[in-house]
Motif scaffolding. Sequence first.
Motif, short mmCIF file in Angstrom:
data_model
loop_
_atom_site.label_atom_id
_atom_site.label_comp_id
_atom_site.label_asym_id
_atom_site.label_seq_id
_atom_site.Cartn_x
_atom_site.Cartn_y
_atom_site.Cartn_z
N ALA A 188 0.83 -1.21 0.00
CA ALA A 188 0.00 0.00 0.00
C ALA A 188 0.87 1.25 0.00
CB ALA A 188 -0.92 -0.01 1.21
N ASP A 189 1.90 1.24 0.87
CA ASP A 189 2.75 2.43 0.94
C ASP A 189 3.48 2.66 -0.37
OD1 ASP A 189 1.99 3.07 3.43
OD2 ASP A 189 3.80 2.34 4.45
N ILE A 233 1.04 4.17 -2.73
CA ILE A 233 0.77 5.59 -2.45
C ILE A 233 1.94 6.46 -2.88
CG2 ILE A 233 0.40 7.25 -0.58
CD1 ILE A 233 -0.95 4.86 0.95
N ARG A 272 2.34 6.61 -6.64
CA ARG A 272 1.22 7.39 -7.20
C ARG A 272 1.54 8.89 -7.11
NH1 ARG A 272 -3.13 9.75 -4.88
NH2 ARG A 272 -4.99 10.01 -6.17
N ASN A 306 11.20 0.81 8.94
CA ASN A 306 10.59 -0.30 9.66
C ASN A 306 10.17 -1.41 8.69
OD1 ASN A 306 9.43 -1.81 11.64
ND2 ASN A 306 7.60 -0.53 11.83
N THR A 345 8.53 7.18 10.46
CA THR A 345 7.19 7.26 11.00
C THR A 345 7.22 8.26 12.15
OG1 THR A 345 7.82 5.27 12.10
CG2 THR A 345 6.20 5.07 10.39
N SER A 377 6.03 8.68 15.02
CA SER A 377 6.19 8.39 16.44
C SER A 377 7.64 8.17 16.85
CB SER A 377 5.36 7.17 16.80
OG SER A 377 5.55 6.18 15.84
N TYR A 378 8.44 7.71 15.90
CA TYR A 378 9.83 7.44 16.25
C TYR A 378 10.77 8.55 15.78
CZ TYR A 378 9.25 2.57 17.64
OH TYR A 378 8.93 1.43 18.30
N PRO A 410 3.05 9.69 5.63
CA PRO A 410 3.19 9.28 4.23
C PRO A 410 3.76 10.42 3.38
CG PRO A 410 0.94 9.92 4.69
CD PRO A 410 1.70 10.12 5.95
N ILE A 426 5.22 0.24 21.61
CA ILE A 426 5.34 -0.49 20.35
C ILE A 426 3.98 -0.71 19.71
CG2 ILE A 426 5.98 -2.73 19.35
CD1 ILE A 426 8.40 -1.15 20.05
N HIS A 456 2.60 2.36 18.24
CA HIS A 456 3.39 2.75 17.08
C HIS A 456 3.05 1.90 15.86
CE1 HIS A 456 7.02 2.35 14.53
NE2 HIS A 456 6.93 3.66 14.58
N ASP A 457 2.96 0.60 16.09
CA ASP A 457 2.69 -0.30 14.97
C ASP A 457 1.27 -0.19 14.47
OD1 ASP A 457 5.25 -1.03 15.13
OD2 ASP A 457 4.92 -3.03 15.94
N ASN A 461 -0.28 2.47 14.22
CA ASN A 461 -0.37 3.69 13.44
C ASN A 461 -0.18 3.45 11.95
OD1 ASN A 461 -0.99 6.31 14.07
ND2 ASN A 461 0.73 6.48 15.47
N GLU A 462 0.64 2.45 11.62
CA GLU A 462 0.99 2.26 10.20
C GLU A 462 -0.20 1.86 9.33
OE1 GLU A 462 5.70 1.81 10.42
OE2 GLU A 462 4.53 0.91 8.81
N ARG A 522 -2.58 4.69 8.93
CA ARG A 522 -2.14 5.71 8.00
C ARG A 522 -2.53 5.31 6.57
NH1 ARG A 522 3.00 5.47 8.88
NH2 ARG A 522 3.10 4.28 6.95
N THR A 523 -2.40 4.01 6.31
CA THR A 523 -2.77 3.52 4.99
C THR A 523 -4.26 3.76 4.73
OG1 THR A 523 -1.12 1.81 5.33
CG2 THR A 523 -2.61 1.52 3.48
N SER A 558 -4.74 7.32 3.92
CA SER A 558 -4.24 7.67 2.59
C SER A 558 -5.22 7.24 1.52
CB SER A 558 -2.89 7.00 2.34
OG SER A 558 -1.97 7.41 3.30
N PHE A 559 -5.80 6.04 1.70
CA PHE A 559 -6.68 5.54 0.63
C PHE A 559 -8.04 6.22 0.64
CE2 PHE A 559 -3.42 2.40 0.12
CZ PHE A 559 -3.42 2.25 -1.26
N ILE A 616 -7.25 9.08 -1.40
CA ILE A 616 -7.14 8.72 -2.81
C ILE A 616 -8.52 8.52 -3.42
CG2 ILE A 616 -6.36 6.90 -4.40
CD1 ILE A 616 -3.90 6.59 -2.63
N GLU A 660 -10.14 11.74 -4.02
CA GLU A 660 -9.50 12.47 -5.11
C GLU A 660 -9.90 11.90 -6.47
OE1 GLU A 660 -5.34 13.11 -3.82
OE2 GLU A 660 -5.01 13.37 -5.98
N LEU A 679 0.06 6.45 22.98
CA LEU A 679 1.49 6.65 22.78
C LEU A 679 2.02 7.72 23.74
CD1 LEU A 679 3.53 5.47 20.81
CD2 LEU A 679 3.19 7.45 19.37
#
Lengths: 138, 429
Positions: free
Chosen positions: A16-17, A20, A23, A66, A96, A98-99, A120, B214, B217-218, B220-221, B224-225, B228-229, B232, B235, B267
Amino acid sequence: MKNKLRNILLIDDSKADNFINSRIIKKADVTHNIVVTYGAREALDYLSTSVDGSFPNPEIIFLDINMPDMTGWDFLEEYRKLNDNQKAGVVVCMLTTSYADDDKEKALSYNILSDFSNKPLSFDKLMGIIENNFPKLV
Amino acid sequence: MKNLFSQIQNLGIETSTLPEEIRILKIINRLSALGVIVISITILMLFLTGEQYFSGLAALTCYPLIIGPLITNYYQKFTLSRIIFLFYPFPTIIFFSILFPKEAHFQYYTFIVIGLHFVFIDYITGKWRWVYPLFGLCCSVFLEWYHYNYIHLLDIARFHTFCIHISNDLFIIMTSWVIYYTMLKERDAATLQIKQKSLELEQKNTQLEHFAYIASHDLNEPLRTIHSFIDIIREEYDHSINQEFQTYLDFIQDAAERMRAMIDGLLSYSRIGKSSDFEIIRINNLLTELTDDLSHLIQINKVTLKVPELPSIYCSRLELKQLFQNLITNAVKFQNTDNFPVIIISYEEQSKYWKFCISDNGIGIREEKQQDIFNIFTKLHRRTEYKGQGIGLSFCKKIVELHQGEIWVESIPNEGSKFYFTISKNIVS
């Protein structure tokens, strides 16, 4: 944009990243070619494999930190050992949020990285990076 | 030799023996072994110097007392061993005391007897625990009385009286040593155990904090996707998005947004205290700074904030500011719309703590909820009524705990709340 970059390499384990990021890069129309890799090993293979006697030498590498197996740090460790003609113009470290602070310090210690960006990637961030590193293009 | 000693002191102890029993058995065994040594030397001394008659008498009366418990312990007859240890001494002491001159010091054994019971059967006797020592004390008084009024029954040489006197005193001193030694060992073992436990606890705590860090933090990823979508989709399909689709997207975005806020909260929560510098802070300065930051909020809500002269205290600046900020913004937020917030800050100096109070005239908190509000993600109202993730007060709690204090609330619904918190004057890190 008149002068485009030749090649940009993306390294991220997340499909996905990568989607993105590529794109946004496509939309910004800053490069002729985008190469997507899903891991540090794949990226290293790509960098060190010559096609018709020349190495890909991408102008920019967007590197995710990561990642499983080989992390971004492991990649940098290996990248350091490459011959100069195999290296890229600029390595941008994708952090990212947070880090970010801890990682920035670590990243600086590698003396390879030219830039940072928080995930992102956005159009503005991309243009900022290009402006910083390839002022002639803009 | 060491091996023999450890074998003697562990007589009767098996793997299934309870710790409390082990402790008693060990002390009985140690005392008995000590008795055997001292009395054997005395008897030998008496025997060699021509008092065969007395030495025989002493052997007959003393050995059952000191060897008896060892043997009964060996055969696992613990009650019997304790009975011997506790009740055999009385007649023996009285007998020897009136038999020999006062100078032989037999009467002082009663002092050992007074204390012995606390070591051996205290946990069994309960409220009768004073009977036995009292009996020992009576015994001691009786012997003093006897020696004052009557003469001892046996005449022996002054040298022998001296020998007996020395061995008696030695035994009494050694007994107290054995008891001290035992207690010292127990204390060391207990201290070690506490140390280990607290170390374990500390490690668990660090692990837990790391885990929260942790995890958030994890999480969050992927979030975020999602974000983003959603962007998208908006858009690229802008022209083809109908009203319904728009609503669905809004729901997704709203949920993702909330999740992001919660993750961010988690967090930051796990980060509280991670890099706090403690220093002396003038609370009034801190609050002036804070009211500047919050000036917009204070103005639009027409807040009256009363701050008296406050002390300078040793604390973590950033965290204490956040603490006040959360409590003040809560006081402003949880208000009826037709009410102007009045917030009064006060403090009280106590012997070990600074106690602060932040009172408001807000909507208040029902009594049954006054504990829950300090838990993370606890909300008492729907999101549409009062915004927020329910993390503010959990932050306050963690900050106060970092300052080794407590936080609580007193509140009357529809009249207002008083949030109290204490900050330790002696923060140990």
